[in-house]
Design an enzyme around this catalytic site. Structure first.
Site, PDB file in Angstrom:
ATOM      1  N   PHE A   9      38.834  45.463  30.858  1.00 15.73           N
ATOM      2  CA  PHE A   9      37.612  46.187  30.529  1.00 15.73           C
ATOM      3  C   PHE A   9      36.554  46.008  31.608  1.00 15.73           C
ATOM      4  O   PHE A   9      36.317  44.892  32.080  1.00 15.73           O
ATOM      5  CB  PHE A   9      37.004  45.662  29.218  1.00 15.73           C
ATOM      6  CG  PHE A   9      37.712  46.087  27.972  1.00 15.73           C
ATOM      7  CD1 PHE A   9      37.344  47.244  27.297  1.00 15.73           C
ATOM      8  CD2 PHE A   9      38.735  45.307  27.436  1.00 15.73           C
ATOM      9  CE1 PHE A   9      37.983  47.625  26.122  1.00 15.73           C
ATOM     10  CE2 PHE A   9      39.381  45.681  26.262  1.00 15.73           C
ATOM     11  CZ  PHE A   9      39.002  46.838  25.608  1.00 15.73           C
ATOM     12  N   ASP A  10      35.910  47.104  31.963  1.00 14.74           N
ATOM     13  CA  ASP A  10      34.652  47.027  32.690  1.00 14.74           C
ATOM     14  C   ASP A  10      33.617  46.486  31.699  1.00 14.74           C
ATOM     15  O   ASP A  10      33.856  46.501  30.484  1.00 14.74           O
ATOM     16  CB  ASP A  10      34.277  48.428  33.183  1.00 14.74           C
ATOM     17  CG  ASP A  10      32.921  48.466  33.842  1.00 14.74           C
ATOM     18  OD1 ASP A  10      32.642  47.606  34.701  1.00 14.74           O
ATOM     19  OD2 ASP A  10      32.131  49.367  33.502  1.00 14.74           O
ATOM     20  N   LEU A  11      32.474  46.035  32.187  1.00  9.50           N
ATOM     21  CA  LEU A  11      31.458  45.484  31.288  1.00  9.50           C
ATOM     22  C   LEU A  11      30.324  46.479  31.042  1.00  9.50           C
ATOM     23  O   LEU A  11      30.202  47.047  29.958  1.00  9.50           O
ATOM     24  CB  LEU A  11      30.898  44.184  31.866  1.00  9.50           C
ATOM     25  CG  LEU A  11      29.823  43.485  31.026  1.00  9.50           C
ATOM     26  CD1 LEU A  11      30.399  42.995  29.704  1.00  9.50           C
ATOM     27  CD2 LEU A  11      29.207  42.330  31.803  1.00  9.50           C
TER      28      LEU A  11
END
Length: 216
Positions: A9-11
Site C-alpha cells: 500500500f501507498d500511504l
C-alpha cells in the site's frame, strides 16, 4: 481476480488523507521564498511524489533550493502537519479482512519512514502491517522505485506474480510496472483519473471497500 500473497500500500492518498498537513507545510515553505500559493490544484500535486522533485517541477527550484525547501517544509510538518490527517473511511476494515485472509500487508511510501510509522500509529493501523517501507530523510532512498526495490529486497520477495501494489498516483502504478508487479489505482486519492488511466493500472478501486473486490 488474482490470488495475491503480498499487498503493498501507498500511504498518502491511499490509506490516509494527509493532504491538509502536507499542503499547509508546502505553503509554509513557499512563504520562505516570498511565494503565496493559493492554487489548490497545484498544491495537491505535492501529496504523493518526492517533495524536492515537485518544488523543482512546479517552481523551477534548483536541486539545492529544492532540498532547502523540503527542510522548511519539515519545520512545519514534524510538529503540526503530521497530526493533520484522517484515515479514509473503511480502511481499517479492509486491512482487518485482508489480514484475516492471511495476506502479508506492507507499506511502500515516498514519505519518510519515521513519519509513516507515526501516522499509522495515530490511527492504530500499524498493527496490520508486516513491514513499513518509506524514504530516508538524507535523500538516499526517495523515489517510489527506490522504495519498492527496498521493500521487495528486504522481504526477499522474488515471485512478482504474488504482489499487488495499491496507490493513488501514477508513481505507484509506474513503480509497480518497473518491477513487473500488478497494480491497483485508487481513484479517491490525490492523483487525477486522467494520469492514473494513462499509467494503465491492472485494476481500479473507487473506494476502500472496492479494494477487496479484486483480491482473493
Amino acid at each position: 481476480m488474482s490470488n495475491f500473497k503480498y499487498i503493498l500500500f501507498d500511504l498518502d492518498g491511499t490509506l490516509i488523507d494527509s493532504g491538509a498537513g502536507i499542503i499547509k507545510g508546502i505553503k509554509y515553505a513557499l512563504r520562505k521564498y516570498g511565494i503565496e500559493e493559493e492554487n489548490e490544484a497545484q498544491l495537491r500535486t505535492f501529496v504523493g511524489p518526492p517533495l524536492n522533485q515537485q518544488f523543482a517541477k512546479c517552481y523551477g527550484f534548483s536541486a539545492e533550493k529544492s532540498i532547502e525547501a523540503v527542510k522548511f517544509f519539515r519545520e512545519y510538518y514534524e510538529t503540526k502537519g503530521i497530526l493533520e490527517n484522517e484515515m479514509y473511511a473503511g480502511i481499517d476494515s479492509v486491512l482487518q479482512k485482508l489480514k484475516a485472509q492471511g495476506k502479508f500487508l506492507m507499506v511502500a511510501t515516498s514519505k519518510p519512514e519515521k513519519f509513516a510509522h507515526n501516522i499509522l500509529a495515530q490511527h492504530d493501523l500499524e498493527k496490520y502491517f508486516d513491514f513499513i517501507g518509506g524514504s530516508l530523510t538524507d535523500g538516499s532512498r526517495i523515489t517510489k522505485i527506490q522504495v519498492l526495490d527496498y521493500v521487495l529486497k528486504t522481504n526477499k520477495i522474488e515471485n512478482t506474480d504474488e504482489v499487488l501494489m495499491i496507490g493513488d498516483t501514477k508513481f505507484d502504478i509506474l513503480g509497480a510496472k518497473n518491477f513487473g508487479l500488478k497494480s491497483m489505482a485508487v481513484t479517491y486519492g490525490y492523483g487525477t483519473e486522467k494520469e492514473l488511466m494513462e499509467a494503465k493500472p491492472d485494476f481500479t478501486a473507487g473506494s476502500p471497500q472496492e479494494i477487496l473486490w479484486v483480491i482473493k
